[in-house]
Design an enzyme around this catalytic site. Structure first.
Site, PDB file in Angstrom:
ATOM      1  N   ASN A 154       0.914   1.232  10.168  1.00 59.63           N
ATOM      2  CA  ASN A 154      -0.113   0.669  11.036  1.00 59.63           C
ATOM      3  C   ASN A 154       0.553   0.176  12.322  1.00 59.63           C
ATOM      4  O   ASN A 154       1.592  -0.488  12.273  1.00 59.63           O
ATOM      5  CB  ASN A 154      -0.838  -0.485  10.332  1.00 59.63           C
ATOM      6  CG  ASN A 154      -1.693   0.005   9.175  1.00 59.63           C
ATOM      7  OD1 ASN A 154      -2.298   1.062   9.242  1.00 59.63           O
ATOM      8  ND2 ASN A 154      -1.734  -0.774   8.098  1.00 59.63           N
ATOM      9  N   GLY A 176      -5.130  -2.109  12.487  1.00 54.35           N
ATOM     10  CA  GLY A 176      -5.176  -3.213  11.529  1.00 54.35           C
ATOM     11  C   GLY A 176      -3.824  -3.820  11.242  1.00 54.35           C
ATOM     12  O   GLY A 176      -3.676  -4.577  10.275  1.00 54.35           O
ATOM     13  N   GLN A 177      -2.802  -3.501  12.054  1.00 51.56           N
ATOM     14  CA  GLN A 177      -1.474  -4.109  11.843  1.00 51.56           C
ATOM     15  C   GLN A 177      -1.588  -5.627  11.904  1.00 51.56           C
ATOM     16  O   GLN A 177      -2.133  -6.181  12.856  1.00 51.56           O
ATOM     17  CB  GLN A 177      -0.476  -3.618  12.905  1.00 51.56           C
ATOM     18  CG  GLN A 177       0.929  -4.198  12.693  1.00 51.56           C
ATOM     19  CD  GLN A 177       1.935  -3.733  13.756  1.00 51.56           C
ATOM     20  OE1 GLN A 177       1.577  -3.041  14.705  1.00 51.56           O
ATOM     21  NE2 GLN A 177       3.176  -4.138  13.588  1.00 51.56           N
ATOM     22  N   HIS A 215       6.882  -1.750   9.765  1.00 55.10           N
ATOM     23  CA  HIS A 215       6.992  -1.536   8.319  1.00 55.10           C
ATOM     24  C   HIS A 215       6.272  -0.261   7.931  1.00 55.10           C
ATOM     25  O   HIS A 215       5.254   0.089   8.519  1.00 55.10           O
ATOM     26  CB  HIS A 215       6.428  -2.736   7.538  1.00 55.10           C
ATOM     27  CG  HIS A 215       5.071  -3.171   7.975  1.00 55.10           C
ATOM     28  ND1 HIS A 215       4.863  -3.925   9.104  1.00 55.10           N
ATOM     29  CD2 HIS A 215       3.844  -2.961   7.437  1.00 55.10           C
ATOM     30  CE1 HIS A 215       3.570  -4.170   9.252  1.00 55.10           C
ATOM     31  NE2 HIS A 215       2.926  -3.584   8.259  1.00 55.10           N
ATOM     32  N   HIS A 264       4.298   1.380   4.820  1.00 56.62           N
ATOM     33  CA  HIS A 264       3.694   1.190   3.501  1.00 56.62           C
ATOM     34  C   HIS A 264       3.981   2.444   2.682  1.00 56.62           C
ATOM     35  O   HIS A 264       3.695   3.561   3.129  1.00 56.62           O
ATOM     36  CB  HIS A 264       2.167   1.046   3.605  1.00 56.62           C
ATOM     37  CG  HIS A 264       1.683  -0.162   4.347  1.00 56.62           C
ATOM     38  ND1 HIS A 264       1.267  -1.308   3.709  1.00 56.62           N
ATOM     39  CD2 HIS A 264       1.536  -0.394   5.671  1.00 56.62           C
ATOM     40  CE1 HIS A 264       0.865  -2.194   4.618  1.00 56.62           C
ATOM     41  NE2 HIS A 264       1.023  -1.668   5.815  1.00 56.62           N
TER      42      HIS A 264
HETATM   43  P1  AMP Z   1      -0.059  -4.378   8.020  1.00 60.27           P
HETATM   44  O1  AMP Z   1      -1.482  -4.819   7.813  1.00 60.27           O
HETATM   45  O2  AMP Z   1       0.110  -2.880   8.129  1.00 60.27           O
HETATM   46  O3  AMP Z   1       0.593  -5.130   9.153  1.00 60.27           O
HETATM   47  O4  AMP Z   1       0.702  -4.736   6.691  1.00 60.27           O
HETATM   48  C1  AMP Z   1       1.215  -5.999   6.417  1.00 60.27           C
HETATM   49  C2  AMP Z   1       1.367  -6.061   4.934  1.00 60.27           C
HETATM   50  O5  AMP Z   1       2.240  -7.145   4.644  1.00 60.27           O
HETATM   51  C3  AMP Z   1       0.073  -6.300   4.172  1.00 60.27           C
HETATM   52  O6  AMP Z   1      -0.156  -5.218   3.282  1.00 60.27           O
HETATM   53  C4  AMP Z   1       0.331  -7.613   3.427  1.00 60.27           C
HETATM   54  O7  AMP Z   1      -0.224  -7.625   2.140  1.00 60.27           O
HETATM   55  C5  AMP Z   1       1.843  -7.674   3.395  1.00 60.27           C
HETATM   56  N1  AMP Z   1       2.440  -8.995   3.305  1.00 60.27           N
HETATM   57  C6  AMP Z   1       2.129 -10.085   4.028  1.00 60.27           C
HETATM   58  N2  AMP Z   1       2.913 -11.130   3.679  1.00 60.27           N
HETATM   59  C7  AMP Z   1       3.755 -10.678   2.723  1.00 60.27           C
HETATM   60  C8  AMP Z   1       4.796 -11.258   1.935  1.00 60.27           C
HETATM   61  N3  AMP Z   1       5.153 -12.532   2.080  1.00 60.27           N
HETATM   62  N4  AMP Z   1       5.433 -10.494   1.017  1.00 60.27           N
HETATM   63  C9  AMP Z   1       5.073  -9.207   0.846  1.00 60.27           C
HETATM   64  N5  AMP Z   1       4.100  -8.584   1.559  1.00 60.27           N
HETATM   65  C10 AMP Z   1       3.447  -9.305   2.471  1.00 60.27           C
END
Ligand code: AMP
Ligand code: ZN
Length: 116
Positions: free
Chosen positions: A89, A95-96, A102, A104
């Protein structure tokens, strides 16, 4: 770019915030997503702070390639023989929510297309 010192994923990378470190090398780390959207939902991050895919610079080319290869290695370790999906994302329309690049890694169930 967000403030690196308070960046959530920088704090995970440097162990300030503990996570289950599923795989790692000098440049990358894989850990479980806290809010899994599939039976396997792993985040693969560079240890270097890059705010998003759109913020990666030409000098990050090798890092990006290595990150993708590392994600493949993690997928193999997870035995996702039936396939998996990699998602990056990038920016508000995607929706980032965390401003540290990162990937997924999602697997263990059938994925629909197009994504929402
Ligand atoms: P995005 O929405 O693509 O920016 O993805 C961010 C992701 O980080 C989401 O899927 C969250 O569930 C995940 N996330 C947020 N905080 C943490 C955390 N402390 N440990 C593991 N995953 C996390
Ligand atoms: Zn960061």
């Amino acid at each position: 770019m967000s403030n690196v010192s308070i960046c959530l994923f920088c704090q995970i990378a440097n162990s300030t915030i503990p996570v289950k470190r599923l795989a790692e090398n000098d440049d990358a780390l894989a850990f479980p997503d806290i809010n899994p959207q599939a039976p396997v939902h792993i985040l693969v991050i560079p240890k270097k702070h890059i705010a998003s895919h759109a913020d990666a610079m030409p000098e990050d080319t090798a890092l990006l390639g290595n990150l993708l290869a590392f994600a493949g290695q993690v997928a193999r370790e997870q035995k996702l023989e039936n396939g998996y999906r990699l998602v990056i994302n990038t920016g508000p329309d995607s929706g980032q929510t965390v401003e540290h690049l990162h990937i997924h890694l999602l697997g263990g169930r059938h994925m629909t297309w197009p994504p929402g």
